[in-house]
Write a protein that holds these residues in place. Structure first.
Motif, PDB file in Angstrom:
ATOM      1  N   LYS A 123       0.856  -1.283   0.220  1.00  0.00           N
ATOM      2  CA  LYS A 123       0.015   0.117  -0.045  1.00  0.00           C
ATOM      3  C   LYS A 123       0.831   1.378  -0.051  1.00  0.00           C
ATOM      4  CE  LYS A 123      -3.281  -2.788   0.282  1.00  0.00           C
ATOM      5  NZ  LYS A 123      -4.234  -3.202  -0.950  1.00  0.00           N
ATOM      6  N   GLU A 124       1.998   1.221  -0.574  1.00  0.00           N
ATOM      7  CA  GLU A 124       3.034   2.401  -0.824  1.00  0.00           C
ATOM      8  C   GLU A 124       2.140   3.455  -1.817  1.00  0.00           C
ATOM      9  OE1 GLU A 124       6.942   1.966  -1.447  1.00  0.00           O
ATOM     10  OE2 GLU A 124       7.335   1.140   0.428  1.00  0.00           O
ATOM     11  N   ARG A 125       2.224   4.547  -1.344  1.00  0.00           N
ATOM     12  CA  ARG A 125       1.670   5.644  -2.356  1.00  0.00           C
ATOM     13  C   ARG A 125       2.552   6.593  -2.640  1.00  0.00           C
ATOM     14  NH1 ARG A 125      -1.746   2.191  -1.997  1.00  0.00           N
ATOM     15  NH2 ARG A 125      -4.035   2.489  -1.550  1.00  0.00           N
ATOM     16  N   ARG A 126       2.789   6.583  -4.100  1.00  0.00           N
ATOM     17  CA  ARG A 126       3.948   7.409  -4.520  1.00  0.00           C
ATOM     18  C   ARG A 126       3.412   8.795  -5.142  1.00  0.00           C
ATOM     19  NH1 ARG A 126       7.477   7.121  -2.003  1.00  0.00           N
ATOM     20  NH2 ARG A 126       9.186   7.743  -3.629  1.00  0.00           N
ATOM     21  N   ARG A 127       4.135  10.008  -5.023  1.00  0.00           N
ATOM     22  CA  ARG A 127       3.463  11.122  -5.604  1.00  0.00           C
ATOM     23  C   ARG A 127       3.774  10.877  -7.108  1.00  0.00           C
ATOM     24  NH1 ARG A 127       2.382  13.869  -1.336  1.00  0.00           N
ATOM     25  NH2 ARG A 127       3.727  13.161   0.655  1.00  0.00           N
ATOM     26  N   PRO A 128       2.841  11.936  -7.704  1.00  0.00           N
ATOM     27  CA  PRO A 128       3.164  11.883  -9.406  1.00  0.00           C
ATOM     28  C   PRO A 128       4.566  12.154  -9.651  1.00  0.00           C
ATOM     29  CG  PRO A 128       0.994  12.771  -8.639  1.00  0.00           C
ATOM     30  CD  PRO A 128       1.697  12.556  -7.297  1.00  0.00           C
ATOM     31  N   TYR A 129       5.193  13.137  -9.310  1.00  0.00           N
ATOM     32  CA  TYR A 129       6.552  13.409  -9.718  1.00  0.00           C
ATOM     33  C   TYR A 129       7.651  12.508  -9.427  1.00  0.00           C
ATOM     34  CZ  TYR A 129       8.250  14.638  -4.838  1.00  0.00           C
ATOM     35  OH  TYR A 129       8.627  14.547  -3.610  1.00  0.00           O
ATOM     36  N   GLN A 130       7.153  11.618  -8.286  1.00  0.00           N
ATOM     37  CA  GLN A 130       8.168  10.501  -8.100  1.00  0.00           C
ATOM     38  C   GLN A 130       8.090   9.528  -9.071  1.00  0.00           C
ATOM     39  OE1 GLN A 130       6.776  10.086  -3.979  1.00  0.00           O
ATOM     40  NE2 GLN A 130       8.781  10.682  -2.987  1.00  0.00           N
ATOM     41  N   VAL A 131       6.840   9.100  -9.395  1.00  0.00           N
ATOM     42  CA  VAL A 131       6.770   8.055 -10.368  1.00  0.00           C
ATOM     43  C   VAL A 131       7.320   8.648 -11.794  1.00  0.00           C
ATOM     44  CG1 VAL A 131       4.861   6.788 -11.684  1.00  0.00           C
ATOM     45  CG2 VAL A 131       4.576   7.139  -9.151  1.00  0.00           C
ATOM     46  N   ILE A 132       6.968   9.633 -12.099  1.00  0.00           N
ATOM     47  CA  ILE A 132       7.567  10.344 -13.375  1.00  0.00           C
ATOM     48  C   ILE A 132       8.937  10.393 -13.351  1.00  0.00           C
ATOM     49  CG2 ILE A 132       7.671  12.323 -14.748  1.00  0.00           C
ATOM     50  CD1 ILE A 132       4.869  13.127 -13.990  1.00  0.00           C
ATOM     51  N   ALA A 133       9.548  10.740 -12.390  1.00  0.00           N
ATOM     52  CA  ALA A 133      11.275  10.698 -12.137  1.00  0.00           C
ATOM     53  C   ALA A 133      11.758   9.324 -12.190  1.00  0.00           C
ATOM     54  CB  ALA A 133      11.611  11.568 -10.960  1.00  0.00           C
TER      55      ALA A 133
END
Length: 301
Positions: A123-133
């Motif tokens: 259930k880890e949630r990543r922020r959009p900019y982290q996923v994009i990076a």
């Protein structure tokens, strides 16, 4: 974050040394595929010995044995088996069919696989900019692979092995992170399980081979094996830092920085062996490290 980045730095040194040994020294096996497997066996055996010695000298034998007996250690064992014997064997098989650069390109998606599994199971949630990076970093790795590509042999079998490798490495990160969650099992115990399981698995493979299939191999344990020993030292530090990062910042952020080893490997090859770096390699290498840092960094923490 520091441990995750250090894991990439030290694994880059490990990769550089092993790559230099494999390209400059010869070990003879009737089955050529066994050459890199044998080197990996020696590498992980030395690494396991070093880790075991550190556990003994620091007086942590009892805590490690206690951790190994815990119910949650089964996730570490399973993850270690996937990441070690399964992942590495698949990686080497892929290299055999595809060549090193294409294999590196495909296997580099393992952080994306781990990100998916971490989202589903942890259930880890990543922020959009982290996923994009993260995906930008993977794109830079793919670009670096194409820049370095000297062998373009296409093989469905090789692609399958490379994908199995990516799934195995991604699963290892999630399973081991879950096993170390809440500090129930220490990262030292986890890396002890990982390396000893790898050593035992490879050891059994070659014991059986030399007992039943040995047909006159030429193995010289000379000074050239110093490169393998040094690689094992760097690899041991890398694994320790990586598992520490998995336990503290989670698999998604740890993997985002761990893949920086592709850039550091080229850098160490330049400093250790005077292998020339092109401007493209330098730019892509910086991009890999910076994208990994952005993906691992959480603005709100």
């Amino acid at each position: 974050m520091v441990n995750a980045l250090l894991s990439g730095i030290f694994w880059g040194a490990d990769t550089s040394l092993l790559g230099y040994y494999l390209s400059n020294y010869t070990i003879y096996f009737i089955i050529p595929l066994l050459v890199p497997l044998f080197i990996t066996c020696i590498h992980d055996t030395v690494s396991a010995f070093l880790i075991n010695m550190s556990i003994v000298t620091t007086g942590k034998v009892r805590p490690v044995i206690k951790d190994i007996k815990k119910a949650k250690s089964k996730y570490i064992w399973f993850g270690s088996f996937l990441g070690g014997p399964i992942g590495m064997c698949s990686y080497i098989m892929a290299v055999q069919y595809l060549g090193p650069s294409l294999t590196a390109i495909i296997s580099s998606i393992y952080p994306a696989v781990g990100l998916f599994f971490a989202y589903i199971f942890l259930k880890e949630r990543r922020r959009p900019y982290q996923v994009i990076a993260l995906f930008v970093a993977i794109a830079f790795i793919i670009a670096l692979g194409f820049v370095d590509e000297g062998q373009t042999t296409n093989s469905i079998v090789g692609i399958i092995f490379a994908l199995v490798c990516a799934c195995a490495w991604g699963s290892e990160a999630v399973l081991c992170s879950y096993g170390m969650k809440s500090g129930e099992i220490s990262n030292l115990s986890a890396i002890c399980i990982r390396q000893n399981l790898s050593m035992i698995t490879y050891g059994m493979l070659f014991v059986l081979y030399f007992m039943f299939m040995n047909t006159g191999e030429s193995i010289a344990f000379d000074s050239s094996f110093t490169y393998v020993g040094l690689a094992a030292i760097f690899g041991s530090v890398s694994y320790y830092c990586y598992y520490r990062a998995l336990a503290t910042i989670g698999p998604s952020r740890a993997m985002a920085l761990n893949i920086s080893y592709t850039a550091f490997s080229a850098l160490f090859s330049y400093f250790f062996f005077d292998i020339t770096l092109t401007l493209h390699q330098i730019i892509l290498g910086v991009g890999i490290v910076m994208s990994g840092l952005i993906s691992a960094y959480d603005i709100e923490k």
